[in-house]
Design a protein around this motif. Sequence first.
Motif, PDB file in Angstrom:
ATOM      1  N   SER A 104     -69.841  63.752  10.294  1.00 52.75           N
ATOM      2  CA  SER A 104     -70.726  63.553   8.781  1.00 52.75           C
ATOM      3  C   SER A 104     -70.463  63.848   7.535  1.00 52.75           C
ATOM      4  O   SER A 104     -70.285  63.481   6.466  1.00 52.75           O
ATOM      5  CB  SER A 104     -71.432  64.374   9.299  1.00 52.75           C
ATOM      6  OG  SER A 104     -72.580  65.223   9.118  1.00 52.75           O
ATOM      7  N   LYS A 105     -69.060  64.830   7.791  1.00 49.61           N
ATOM      8  CA  LYS A 105     -68.312  65.028   6.334  1.00 49.61           C
ATOM      9  C   LYS A 105     -67.734  63.712   5.686  1.00 49.61           C
ATOM     10  O   LYS A 105     -68.108  63.753   4.438  1.00 49.61           O
ATOM     11  CB  LYS A 105     -66.939  65.848   6.872  1.00 49.61           C
ATOM     12  CG  LYS A 105     -66.611  66.212   5.758  1.00 49.61           C
ATOM     13  CD  LYS A 105     -65.161  67.676   5.729  1.00 49.61           C
ATOM     14  CE  LYS A 105     -64.666  68.520   4.317  1.00 49.61           C
ATOM     15  NZ  LYS A 105     -64.905  67.429   2.860  1.00 49.61           N
ATOM     16  N   GLN A 108     -71.275  62.355   4.129  1.00 47.78           N
ATOM     17  CA  GLN A 108     -70.956  62.832   2.485  1.00 47.78           C
ATOM     18  C   GLN A 108     -69.855  62.662   2.201  1.00 47.78           C
ATOM     19  O   GLN A 108     -70.716  61.884   0.307  1.00 47.78           O
ATOM     20  CB  GLN A 108     -71.369  64.032   3.240  1.00 47.78           C
ATOM     21  CG  GLN A 108     -72.365  64.687   3.537  1.00 47.78           C
ATOM     22  CD  GLN A 108     -72.117  66.456   4.040  1.00 47.78           C
ATOM     23  OE1 GLN A 108     -71.452  67.369   4.135  1.00 47.78           O
ATOM     24  NE2 GLN A 108     -73.328  66.974   3.986  1.00 47.78           N
ATOM     25  N   ARG A 111     -70.176  58.943   0.387  1.00 53.49           N
ATOM     26  CA  ARG A 111     -71.881  58.937  -0.710  1.00 53.49           C
ATOM     27  C   ARG A 111     -71.759  59.636  -2.436  1.00 53.49           C
ATOM     28  O   ARG A 111     -71.849  59.151  -3.319  1.00 53.49           O
ATOM     29  CB  ARG A 111     -72.931  60.012   0.152  1.00 53.49           C
ATOM     30  CG  ARG A 111     -73.658  59.331   1.168  1.00 53.49           C
ATOM     31  CD  ARG A 111     -75.509  60.122   1.090  1.00 53.49           C
ATOM     32  NE  ARG A 111     -75.890  58.977   2.339  1.00 53.49           N
ATOM     33  CZ  ARG A 111     -76.246  59.772   3.506  1.00 53.49           C
ATOM     34  NH1 ARG A 111     -75.691  60.637   3.658  1.00 53.49           N
ATOM     35  NH2 ARG A 111     -76.670  58.907   4.555  1.00 53.49           N
ATOM     36  N   SER A 112     -70.957  60.218  -2.341  1.00 56.03           N
ATOM     37  CA  SER A 112     -70.520  61.732  -3.505  1.00 56.03           C
ATOM     38  C   SER A 112     -69.748  60.724  -4.745  1.00 56.03           C
ATOM     39  O   SER A 112     -69.746  60.171  -5.505  1.00 56.03           O
ATOM     40  CB  SER A 112     -69.680  62.530  -3.007  1.00 56.03           C
ATOM     41  OG  SER A 112     -70.157  64.129  -2.407  1.00 56.03           O
TER      42      SER A 112
END
Length: 187
Positions: A104-105, A108, A111-112
């Motif tokens: 999950s990290k 994220q 995505r960034s």
Amino acid sequence: MKKLINLFLVGAVMMFTASSAVAQQKFAHINSPEILQLMPEVKAATATLQSFSKTKQDQIDKMTNEAQVKYEAALAKQKTISEANKDVVGKELQQMDAELQDLSKRIQDARSKAEEEVANKENELFTPIQKKANDAIMAVAKEKGYAYVFDLAAAPGQTPTVIYWAGGDDITNLVKTKLGIALTAKP
């Protein structure tokens, strides 16, 4: 008294000269989004940016699908828990949870990073196009002797920079010609 009259005459001449100079300045207006939409470079840059963005999104989707599969495996593993295997399955579930949190990290972070890369790519692709259009606008303005050229297009959510204009010359077609865009082309 003579000095006062001379001062008044000099002031009047200066005001007349200044108002005469202002009256001779030429003003024009343009619709820059119309020009930019018609530039062939914009279409090519847009296609490149969309392809780049899709590649980044596909990478994120792959990671998201992997996370979904791992999550479903953890749910299935949780259903197999019993008193006999509680310790073993519990440790396996903790490991799966840690893997899901890590994934999950990473999603994220991906995505960034993808958003930043897409923004950089957009800047890389569109900055030279904007410069080319601006150079053409400045060249037409200098050739035609315009003191000011107002862009009548406002960004969404912003107040237009030109609130009122009466007449003036629309140099949109002149800039299109300078850029080699057909005058009949529509956005």
